[in-house]
Each structure stands twice: as structure tokens, then as C-alpha cells.
Design an enzyme around this catalytic site. Sequence first.
Site, short mmCIF file in Angstrom:
data_model
loop_
_atom_site.label_atom_id
_atom_site.label_comp_id
_atom_site.label_asym_id
_atom_site.label_seq_id
_atom_site.Cartn_x
_atom_site.Cartn_y
_atom_site.Cartn_z
N GLU A 117 -1.75 10.79 -0.42
CA GLU A 117 -3.11 9.90 -0.56
C GLU A 117 -3.38 9.48 0.88
OE1 GLU A 117 -3.72 6.72 0.31
OE2 GLU A 117 -5.50 6.25 -0.81
N GLU A 118 -2.64 9.15 1.79
CA GLU A 118 -2.90 8.83 3.02
C GLU A 118 -3.23 9.67 4.01
OE1 GLU A 118 -3.06 5.66 3.62
OE2 GLU A 118 -1.25 4.57 2.39
N HIS A 139 -1.50 -0.82 6.71
CA HIS A 139 -0.98 0.38 7.52
C HIS A 139 -0.11 -0.01 8.79
CE1 HIS A 139 -4.16 3.32 5.70
NE2 HIS A 139 -3.32 3.17 5.14
N ASP A 191 0.75 -1.34 -0.22
CA ASP A 191 0.09 -0.02 -0.05
C ASP A 191 0.99 1.39 0.04
OD1 ASP A 191 -2.23 1.66 2.31
OD2 ASP A 191 -1.95 1.92 0.25
N1 DTR Z 1 -5.32 1.50 -0.16
C1 DTR Z 1 -6.08 2.26 0.88
C2 DTR Z 1 -7.20 2.82 0.53
C3 DTR Z 1 -8.27 2.17 -0.34
C4 DTR Z 1 -8.71 1.84 -1.49
N2 DTR Z 1 -9.51 0.93 -1.56
C5 DTR Z 1 -9.69 0.48 -0.52
C6 DTR Z 1 -10.77 -0.69 -0.03
C7 DTR Z 1 -10.64 -1.01 1.36
C8 DTR Z 1 -9.97 -0.50 2.21
C9 DTR Z 1 -9.07 0.54 1.69
C10 DTR Z 1 -9.10 1.06 0.49
C11 DTR Z 1 -5.04 3.09 1.39
O1 DTR Z 1 -4.50 3.99 0.69
O2 DTR Z 1 -4.92 3.27 2.81
ZN ZN Z 2 -3.06 3.12 2.91
ZN ZN Z 3 -3.14 3.05 -0.74
#
Ligand code: DTR
Ligand code: ZN
Ligand code: ZN
Length: 502
Positions: A320-321, A443, A288
Site C-alpha cells: 500500500e505504501e 510515517h 499505519d
Molecule cells: N494511511 C495512509 C494513507 C491515508 C489514508 N487516508 C488518509 C487520509 C489522510 C492522510 C493519509 C491517508 C498511509 O497508508 O500512508
Molecule cells: Zn502510510
Molecule cells: Zn496506511
Amino acid sequence: MRQRFLNAVFLSCATVSALQIPFLGPLIPQNAITKKPLVSSEAIQADISSKALLKRAKELFKIAELGIDEYNHPTRVIGSKGHLATLDYIYSTLASLGSYYTLTNQTFPAVVGNTFEYRLVLGATSPNSTQAMSLTPPTADKEPVFGPLVLIANDGCDASDYPANTTNAIALIQRGTCPFGTKSALAGKAGALAAVVYNTAEGSLSGTLGTPSKHHVATFGISRADALPYMSSLQNGTVIDSSAYIDAIVQRIATTNIIAQTTAGDAANCVMLGGHSDSVAEGPGINDDGTGTLTLLEIAAQLAKYDVRNCVRFAWWAGEEEGLLGSDYYVSQLSARENLKIRLFMDYDMLASPNFAYQVYNATNARNPAGSEQLRDLYVEWYAAQGLNYTFIAFDGRSDYDGFIRNGIPGGGIATGAEGVKTAEEKDMFGGSEGEWFDPCYHQLCDGVENCNLGAWEVNARLVAHSVATYARSFEGFPARTGVKGNSAAERALYHGPKLVM
Ligand code: DTR
Ligand code: ZN
Ligand code: ZN
């Protein structure tokens, strides 16, 4: 041999001209020397390998280790050396491809927050579910504050909900109707020393205040179960002397999106795709979204061997986070004319979760900009053609597609799951572990190279390559852009980025 070959070509041309036969042009068509073959899905899919992806993942983890001296563990959070080195890695890889891409560094103002310590005591007890909201300011002078607990009316989304005795008190506010940030600012304007938002759904409450405001106060989330006893005591007229303490910082920094657009291809009809270059502070973020970042980089490198009919625009989003900061900023800077050149945006965020499911955003043209459904069906048809199962997930506002579909741009993407729990049916469809998170290291510090399912990653990277090649060749049958209007479904989302905003 080569010289004889070229001499032969020269001699034959000389002979022809001496006989006054019209020159037939070079025997070796000029474009045979400089023209690249038009990209095809089959060709570029064959260029993708888990071996190359794994090599890049190991390089990215080494980059994350640059964050250790600031954070005591590997991280690529915005503002860290790990993220800055990630940007360098992306940019230098693209620059090595010469003039195939036009590169843009888009720098923008962002915020990062860090909460070091917090404590909430309401009466004689400290609610077990207590969590500090992301991007919360500290309590005054980073010291404990003391005051009575005051129950705020309704959902605390209007100034009139805050009684006069909110001043120098700790405000207890129900979740709902408006973002946490709005509640915190209204509590601050009413003179509260701190704010506690209690959940209306089951469980604890963790979210973000979003863009900082001078009116924000130190803000916590607690569960509804923890809040109920205090609420009934307050409604009975009991005074609940309380204390709140948060030690946190909210910093304004500059960070950078990287955009790479093919110099070839119709620049008025771009296929765009993105992943996010940053991780959370807690860990290296290899799944991620190192997997999205590196998939885009590997495809950008392979695509440079081919010609394209439509332009291909890659984006590596920062922040993004922290709440889709980079993609939001990018879309906000688009003129209507530039917006309309983007035929669709494909979001690639978490492509190799260890306990994966092949997840496709369930976009429909009824609820999302026209074309979102066609993109969804491209993914569905590819998985089906490989004999693979897939599931649908909602456009819930949690990743970088959100800014695009809110502004009329068709969007979609695939993912392999985060903190969602794999069902028995999904275990039958994809293997793995029922009842476990799709990514148990979501995370967390353990989101490293070993956290990536290489088989799933190679499958998804080939699908991404297919999506790029398909639209780089043609938009035939794909809906024309009709405008830059919003997308109502996303506007009511509880999320805007990975964290709850309301
Ligand atoms: N990738 C995650 C955000 C995210 C995108 N799609 C989903 C579906 C279910 C949970 C999280 C996410 C991030 O950047 O934390
Ligand atoms: Zn994330
Ligand atoms: Zn992400």
C-alpha cells in the site's frame, strides 16, 4: 453425568421404537451440536476489547524489530523480514481457525525504492526545498551529472514541450496535468540528465514516480518559491550551469496479499474489508496500518464463533505504501463475474491515531458506486448512536478503497487521521491538541505501540465489527451491483496511495 445423560437419550429412543411409535428424531437437534449462532452486531462488538488489541500490537512491534538488521530500526516495509514475519503472523492466526476460512496467498510483482543520498545545485545555490522523488532512479553511475538548466514548456506533459537543448541538460518542469512519472520519462526520452519538478501549490514538493520506466531519469521536487528566480533568469537568457546527484535503488520484488473468505455464507454476495500489512521503511507502522491489520485479524478470529448468511472476505494488502500495489493488483485480476460478487469494500487504514478524529469517507452514490453512500451512513449512524462526534474526509485516492471504487465496487471506510492538522472545532469534538497532526508519528520511527490511542482503537474496532456483522447478516436495502465501470472522481485524484503521483 454426561454418560447417564446420553444413555437416557438412547433408552428413550429404544422404548419409542419398540412401541412402533414413529421415531421423532434425535432429542438433541443435530444442529445444536454443529450449528453456530448467526452473527449479530451486539454479540461480536462485545467480543472486541482494547486488551486483546494491545496484546496483538505488542506482538506486531516485536515482528517489526526483525527489520532492524536490514534497516537499523524496526520496520515492516515490503521485502523486509519485518513484513515477511507480519505475513506469517496473519496467515498462521487464520490457519489456526481451521476450515472456517478459505485462505489465499496472492503473490504479485512489486517495486521498492530507497534513496540514500541526493544533492541538487542550480547555478551557485542548492534549493532548500529539494526532495528526491520516491522510486527515482539514481543519476548515471550513481555519480553527479553536470549540465545547463533548461526550462521546459507548458507542464512538460508532451514530447513537444522539450526543446532540442534538453539533451545533456537538467530539465526544470512545472507540476500539473500529468503524473510526475510521465514528466520524468519524457525528460529522459528528450535526453535530459535529470529532472526537477517545481510545485504549483505552496510549499515543497514530494511525490512518487510510480511504476518504474526505463526512460525515467533522476527526479527531484522543489517549491515554486525556490524555482521562480531560476525561471526568470532562464527567461532572460542566462545560462545556469547545474549539477544533480542521486544515489538510490529501485528493486523489483515479489510480495503477497493474504485473502481469507468464510466458507459459510452466500459466495455470490460478499462483504469485503481490508487493511494493509506493510509499513513504510522509516518505521514499524503500528498505527499505519498495524491497527487496521490487527483489527481485521481480531474480528476474523471472533467471527469464527458465528455463522454468516453472506460471505465475509478479509484482505491484508501488501505494498500500500508504495502506491496501493496490492489492492490494485487484486482488483486488476478480478473477472467481471468475480468483481460483481463483491457487494462492497470497506477500507480500514489508521484506526488509532494519538490525536484522533473519527473520520468517515464522505462517499456519495452520485460520485461513487451505488452503495458507497449507504456504507457511509452506516458509520455515521453508529457513531451518532454511541453519542460520538465524527467528521467527513474525502475520497482522495490515498488508500486501498481507490482500486475498488475505480472499478464499480461500492467503497468506504473510516480513519483517525495522518498528517492533517486538528482544528479548534475538532479539538472541541474529540479532545486532543489543536494545531497538531492527527498522528504526529505518521510515517516515522515513533509509530509504535505507544503511538496508538487505545480508546479510539476499541471504538473503531467495534464499529468495524458492526459493519461486518451487518452485511454478513443481510444486504437488504443495499443497492445491487450494476457494473464494473470506473469512478470518475478517483481518476482525477492527485494521489494514488499515500504519495502524490501528480
Ligand atoms: N494511511 C495512509 C494513507 C491515508 C489514508 N487516508 C488518509 C487520509 C489522510 C492522510 C493519509 C491517508 C498511509 O497508508 O500512508
Ligand atoms: Zn502510510
Ligand atoms: Zn496506511
